[in-house]
Design an enzyme around this catalytic site. Structure first.
Site, PDB file in Angstrom:
ATOM      1  N   LEU A 368       0.827  -1.208   0.000  1.00  0.00           N
ATOM      2  CA  LEU A 368       0.000   0.000   0.000  1.00  0.00           C
ATOM      3  C   LEU A 368       0.862   1.259   0.000  1.00  0.00           C
ATOM      4  O   LEU A 368       1.939   1.283   0.591  1.00  0.00           O
ATOM      5  CB  LEU A 368      -0.918   0.028   1.234  1.00  0.00           C
ATOM      6  N   CYS A 369       0.323   2.309  -0.632  1.00  0.00           N
ATOM      7  CA  CYS A 369       1.054   3.569  -0.691  1.00  0.00           C
ATOM      8  C   CYS A 369       0.829   4.380   0.572  1.00  0.00           C
ATOM      9  O   CYS A 369       0.230   5.461   0.511  1.00  0.00           O
ATOM     10  CB  CYS A 369       0.632   4.357  -1.926  1.00  0.00           C
ATOM     11  N   THR A 370       1.251   3.838   1.692  1.00  0.00           N
ATOM     12  CA  THR A 370       1.212   4.573   2.953  1.00  0.00           C
ATOM     13  C   THR A 370       2.250   3.972   3.893  1.00  0.00           C
ATOM     14  O   THR A 370       2.393   2.732   3.943  1.00  0.00           O
ATOM     15  CB  THR A 370      -0.185   4.537   3.626  1.00  0.00           C
TER      16      THR A 370
END
Ligand SMILES: *Cc1c(COP(=O)(O)O)cnc(C)c1O
Length: 418
Positions: A368-370
């Site tokens: 995930l982009c976090t």
């Protein structure tokens, strides 16, 4: 953030050993199978696997340690996978549900409605109707529920079976999550009970007893014993003003499992002794009452693993990142975003190299982009390559059903009971 890079790994507290899964030919064995082959059988990663043998063993240990007269209920919000609930329903004495959706799964699983109880604030009229028609016990959380149940009892011609969930005037010390004492949305304050019990009597509901739940994830036996004693004493006082004899006394649960470095397994022996003395008192002071303990994670948490495949191995300014196909979207708890105040690592290993001597500090992250998508933050792990399987232990509770699977649109995970 937890540890600074300057702290040498060997001086930080360690995780309790995860001996529940054997290692064979260098691989973790889950449900009797080597992890790599289990992944082939499942047909995809990521997945959760829950080990039947360990579930059975945990129930047997509790039966051994606690008095035979104390009933064991499974609080299925910890893990509502239908196959697992059916497996548990055959082993324990009852199932505790917290929604009409869970009620359906419990009844489908073959749970005896006489031993199913339904707790939770904000039950809708439709949920209450389904519960009365199912003849399960409803743990009342407000005067509104009493009034609705009076009407439902009339219209269905079936008396609603009720217990009063009490918000006690004490807290469970040392709990990860406090769910009683002080102002709470759960249960009815002790101070408001005389009025509520008069309403129950007037409404012709079938009063059966009390439910007290002080809190969750407690690893201190003495705090649990103290909460059980105080709960019992409070219930005894309330029995004097109850609309009928107490047949059901749910003393809560709160038994914790070790998740984080430095935590030790709960000692059941003093809890068994304490419950034996309460059961003896109950046989004299509330002779019709069954004592009930309701547990979620203690039954199922240690029997489960979450397994994700390493997709990429990256080194960023000296720090190793194992990027996997799994992450917080399937396992919010392990990422540290399900109620933790300070993020700490769950016990994690590389299941395809479980006893490798070649180890290094590495972080296990998801796709995930976090930066919140973190399964292990700079842990000492077997050196891993793409294709290896990362394993998060203590994952049988509050995993798949407690995670935002749609977040970022990656594929969902599979759950297997093995
Ligand atoms: C969540 C909950 C449980 C289960 O808690 P665990 O920590 O998983 O044992 C039991 N009873 C009630 C009322 C709950 O809300």
């Amino acid at each position: 953030m937890t540890e600074s890079t300057a702290t040498p790994a060997r001086r930080t507290p360690e995780h309790a050993p995860m001996h529940q899964f054997a290692v064979r030919d260098g691989e973790l064995v889950v449900g009797g199978e080597r992890l790599g082959l289990l992944a082939e059988r499942v047909g995809q990663t990521p997945f959760y696997a829950y080990d039947r043998g360990l579930l059975r063993q945990r129930v047997a240990e509790l039966r051994q340690a606690l008095p035979a007269s104390v009933k064991l209920h499974y609080a299925m919000k910890a893990n509502p996978m239908p196959a697992l609930v059916a497996f548990m329903a055959a082993l324990v004495d009852g199932i505790d549900v917290a929604s009409a959706g869970e009620l359906k799964i419990a009844l489908d699983a073959g749970a005896d409605p006489a031993e199913v109880s339904f707790a939770g604030p904000g039950k809708t009229e439709a949920e209450l109707r389904r519960a009365v028609a199912s003849r399960v016990l409803i743990n009342l959380e407000s005067l509104r529920e009493v009034k609705l149940l009076a009407g439902i009892t009339q219209s269905l011609g079936v008396p609603a079976r009720v217990a009063v969930r009490v918000n006690p005037d004490f807290e469970l010390k040392g709990s990860g999550m406090k769910m009683g004492g002080g102002p709470k949305q759960f249960g009815v304050d002790v101070e408001q009970l005389p009025g509520l019990m008069a309403e129950i009597a007037g409404a012709q509901l079938a009063f059966e007893g009390f439910h007290l739940f002080a809190g969750s994830q407690n690893l201190r036996a003495e705090s649990i014993c103290e909460a059980q004693q105080k709960s019992y004493d409070l219930a005894l006082r309330l029995a004097a003003i109850a609309p009928g004899p107490v047949k059901f006394l749910n003393l809560g649960g709160g038994f914790g499992i070790p998740y984080f470095p430095g935590e030790q397994r709960l000692d059941l022996a003093p809890i068994g002794d304490n419950l034996a003395s309460l059961a003896e008192r109950a046989s004299r002071e509330m002779p019709q009452a069954s004592l009930v303990i309701e547990l979620g994670r203690y039954f199922v948490g240690e029997a489960g693993v979450y397994v994700a495949r390493v997709i990429d191995r990256k080194v960023s300014r000296g720090q190793v990142f194992l990027v996997t196909d799994g992450g917080l979207h399937h396992h919010l708890s392990a990422s540290g975003n399900f109620g933790q105040v300070v993020r700490k690592n769950y016990p994690v290993t590389i299941g395809t190299r479980a006893d490798a001597a070649d180890r290094e500090p590495a972080s296990v992250v998801g796709p995930l982009c976090t930066p919140l998508d973190l399964l292990a933050d700079r842990m000492e792990l077997p050196v891993a390559q793409p294709g290896d399987l990362a394993v998060v232990f203590q994952s049988g509770a509050y995993g798949a059903s407690a995670s935002p699977q749609n977040f970022l649109g990656h594929p969902g995970c599979v759950e297997v009971l093995v």
